[in-house]
Design an enzyme around this catalytic site. Structure first.
Site, PDB file in Angstrom:
ATOM      1  N   GLY A  12     -17.602-108.416 -88.709  1.00 27.08           N
ATOM      2  CA  GLY A  12     -18.664-107.707 -89.562  1.00 27.08           C
ATOM      3  C   GLY A  12     -20.009-108.455 -90.161  1.00 27.08           C
ATOM      4  O   GLY A  12     -20.505-108.011 -91.265  1.00 27.08           O
ATOM      5  N   ARG A  65     -11.548 -90.462 -76.135  1.00 25.88           N
ATOM      6  CA  ARG A  65     -12.802 -90.894 -76.445  1.00 25.88           C
ATOM      7  C   ARG A  65     -13.587 -90.088 -77.250  1.00 25.88           C
ATOM      8  O   ARG A  65     -13.983 -90.326 -78.548  1.00 25.88           O
ATOM      9  CB  ARG A  65     -13.572 -91.540 -75.124  1.00 25.88           C
ATOM     10  CG  ARG A  65     -14.833 -92.409 -75.763  1.00 25.88           C
ATOM     11  CD  ARG A  65     -15.400 -92.960 -74.479  1.00 25.88           C
ATOM     12  NE  ARG A  65     -14.301 -94.056 -73.729  1.00 25.88           N
ATOM     13  CZ  ARG A  65     -13.976 -95.151 -74.157  1.00 25.88           C
ATOM     14  NH1 ARG A  65     -14.415 -95.623 -75.063  1.00 25.88           N
ATOM     15  NH2 ARG A  65     -13.271 -95.777 -73.315  1.00 25.88           N
ATOM     16  N   LEU A  93     -18.911 -95.564 -76.498  1.00 26.56           N
ATOM     17  CA  LEU A  93     -19.158 -94.249 -77.077  1.00 26.56           C
ATOM     18  C   LEU A  93     -19.246 -93.126 -76.030  1.00 26.56           C
ATOM     19  O   LEU A  93     -19.605 -93.366 -74.868  1.00 26.56           O
ATOM     20  CB  LEU A  93     -20.302 -94.344 -77.981  1.00 26.56           C
ATOM     21  CG  LEU A  93     -20.563 -94.975 -79.180  1.00 26.56           C
ATOM     22  CD1 LEU A  93     -21.842 -95.201 -79.694  1.00 26.56           C
ATOM     23  CD2 LEU A  93     -19.430 -94.723 -80.213  1.00 26.56           C
ATOM     24  N   HIS A 109     -26.653-106.900 -78.905  1.00 28.66           N
ATOM     25  CA  HIS A 109     -25.683-107.355 -77.905  1.00 28.66           C
ATOM     26  C   HIS A 109     -26.319-108.669 -77.871  1.00 28.66           C
ATOM     27  O   HIS A 109     -27.501-109.247 -77.847  1.00 28.66           O
ATOM     28  CB  HIS A 109     -26.010-106.791 -76.466  1.00 28.66           C
ATOM     29  CG  HIS A 109     -25.129-107.298 -75.607  1.00 28.66           C
ATOM     30  ND1 HIS A 109     -23.947-107.086 -75.264  1.00 28.66           N
ATOM     31  CD2 HIS A 109     -25.670-107.989 -74.468  1.00 28.66           C
ATOM     32  CE1 HIS A 109     -23.413-107.698 -74.314  1.00 28.66           C
ATOM     33  NE2 HIS A 109     -24.464-108.421 -73.705  1.00 28.66           N
ATOM     34  N   ASP A 141     -28.028 -95.654 -74.905  1.00 26.02           N
ATOM     35  CA  ASP A 141     -28.028 -94.455 -74.096  1.00 26.02           C
ATOM     36  C   ASP A 141     -26.669 -94.488 -73.595  1.00 26.02           C
ATOM     37  O   ASP A 141     -25.808 -95.168 -74.017  1.00 26.02           O
ATOM     38  CB  ASP A 141     -29.307 -94.317 -73.304  1.00 26.02           C
ATOM     39  CG  ASP A 141     -29.259 -95.530 -72.245  1.00 26.02           C
ATOM     40  OD1 ASP A 141     -28.318 -96.199 -72.192  1.00 26.02           O
ATOM     41  OD2 ASP A 141     -30.263 -95.711 -71.375  1.00 26.02           O
TER      42      ASP A 141
HETATM   43  C1  GAR Z   1     -21.701-110.113 -82.540  1.00 25.81           C
HETATM   44  O1  GAR Z   1     -22.179-111.271 -81.659  1.00 25.81           O
HETATM   45  C2  GAR Z   1     -22.366-108.840 -81.688  1.00 25.81           C
HETATM   46  O2  GAR Z   1     -23.315-109.063 -81.010  1.00 25.81           O
HETATM   47  C3  GAR Z   1     -21.161-108.671 -80.494  1.00 25.81           C
HETATM   48  O3  GAR Z   1     -20.058-108.946 -81.164  1.00 25.81           O
HETATM   49  C4  GAR Z   1     -20.229-110.049 -82.431  1.00 25.81           C
HETATM   50  C5  GAR Z   1     -19.798-109.086 -83.706  1.00 25.81           C
HETATM   51  O4  GAR Z   1     -19.921-110.037 -84.695  1.00 25.81           O
HETATM   52  N1  GAR Z   1     -21.179-107.535 -79.930  1.00 25.81           N
HETATM   53  C6  GAR Z   1     -21.026-107.249 -78.625  1.00 25.81           C
HETATM   54  O5  GAR Z   1     -20.661-108.040 -77.825  1.00 25.81           O
HETATM   55  C7  GAR Z   1     -20.876-105.691 -78.001  1.00 25.81           C
HETATM   56  N2  GAR Z   1     -21.243-105.615 -76.689  1.00 25.81           N
HETATM   57  P1  GAR Z   1     -19.972-109.292 -86.142  1.00 25.81           P
HETATM   58  O6  GAR Z   1     -18.856-108.488 -86.237  1.00 25.81           O
HETATM   59  O7  GAR Z   1     -19.697-110.556 -86.953  1.00 25.81           O
HETATM   60  O8  GAR Z   1     -21.131-108.711 -86.675  1.00 25.81           O
END
Ligand code: GAR
Length: 200
Positions: A12, A65, A93, A109, A141
């Site tokens: 988070g 889902r 989603l 991402h 999307d």
């Molecule tokens: C982040 O690096 C985010 O970009 C990635 O997960 C991590 C979450 O970190 N998301 C993905 O890979 C989605 N495809 P966080 O929980 O500390 O924000």
């Protein structure tokens, strides 16, 4: 006042960056209305509770889902959420959810899309041998890591980098990039032309 709902599955840190930006006016006229996690033990949930942000946990186990997403959508609607931010939400989603919140879901991402969509983006980048990587915030999307790009940032890949080192360098950019993207989208100072988001 715009209301933001954030979906997380883990640490988070992006959620905390957004909460901090709201608190300090970097995302003006907004509040974090709700943090939702599909994982009961997500560390970010505890951080959100410490900040006094309402939380909702709904495990994805044992439901389809769409059933899962409908339960989340009901909570988001009840909280009056205008914008849904995926912040390390590690589940796809349903098309239903995406249509329900069309153009109102952002994802972050950890790569410069369209390179390296999907899981382990930082590892993919390192193994591919790119000299730069970074992060992308995009509207969601129905295709994975695909919608119109709101903001991107790049970082160098340095000799001797491990996945952890590269991930940490990208993460620092993620926090800033996500704040800028949310501020832009909530300001409404843009329009969409095909895949392109044009700032006014
Ligand atoms: C982040 O690096 C985010 O970009 C990635 O997960 C991590 C979450 O970190 N998301 C993905 O890979 C989605 N495809 P966080 O929980 O500390 O924000």
């Amino acid at each position: 006042m715009k209301r933001i709902g954030i979906l997380i599955s883990g640490r988070g840190s992006n959620m905390l960056a957004l909460a901090d930006a709201v608190k300090h006016g970097r995302i003006p006229n907004a509040e974090i209305a709700l943090v939702i996690s599909n994982i009961e033990t997500a560390a970010g949930l505890e951080r959100a509770r410490e900040l006094g942000i309402p939380t909702f946990v709904h495990s994805h186990k044992g439901c389809t889902r769409e059933e899962h997403d409908r339960a989340m959508a009901a909570e988001l609607r009840q909280a009056g959420v205008d914008l849904v931010c995926l912040a390390g939400y590690m589940r796809l989603l349903s098309p239903w959810f995406i249509r329900e919140f069309e153009h109102r879901i952002l994802n972050i991402h950890p790569s410069v899309l369209p390179s390296f969509p999907g899981l382990d983006a930082q590892k993919q980048a390192l193994e591919y041998g790119v000299k730069f990587s970074g992060c992308t915030v995009h509207l969601v999307d129905e295709e994975l890591d695909h919608g119109p790009i709101v903001k991107q940032s790049v970082v160098p890949v340095l000799p001797g980098d491990t996945t952890e080192m590269l991930s940490a360098r990208i993460l620092a950019e993620e926090h800033q990039t996500y704040i800028e993207a949310v501020a832009l989208i909530l300001s409404g100072q843009f329009h969409i032309e095909g895949r392109r988001i044009i700032e006014s």
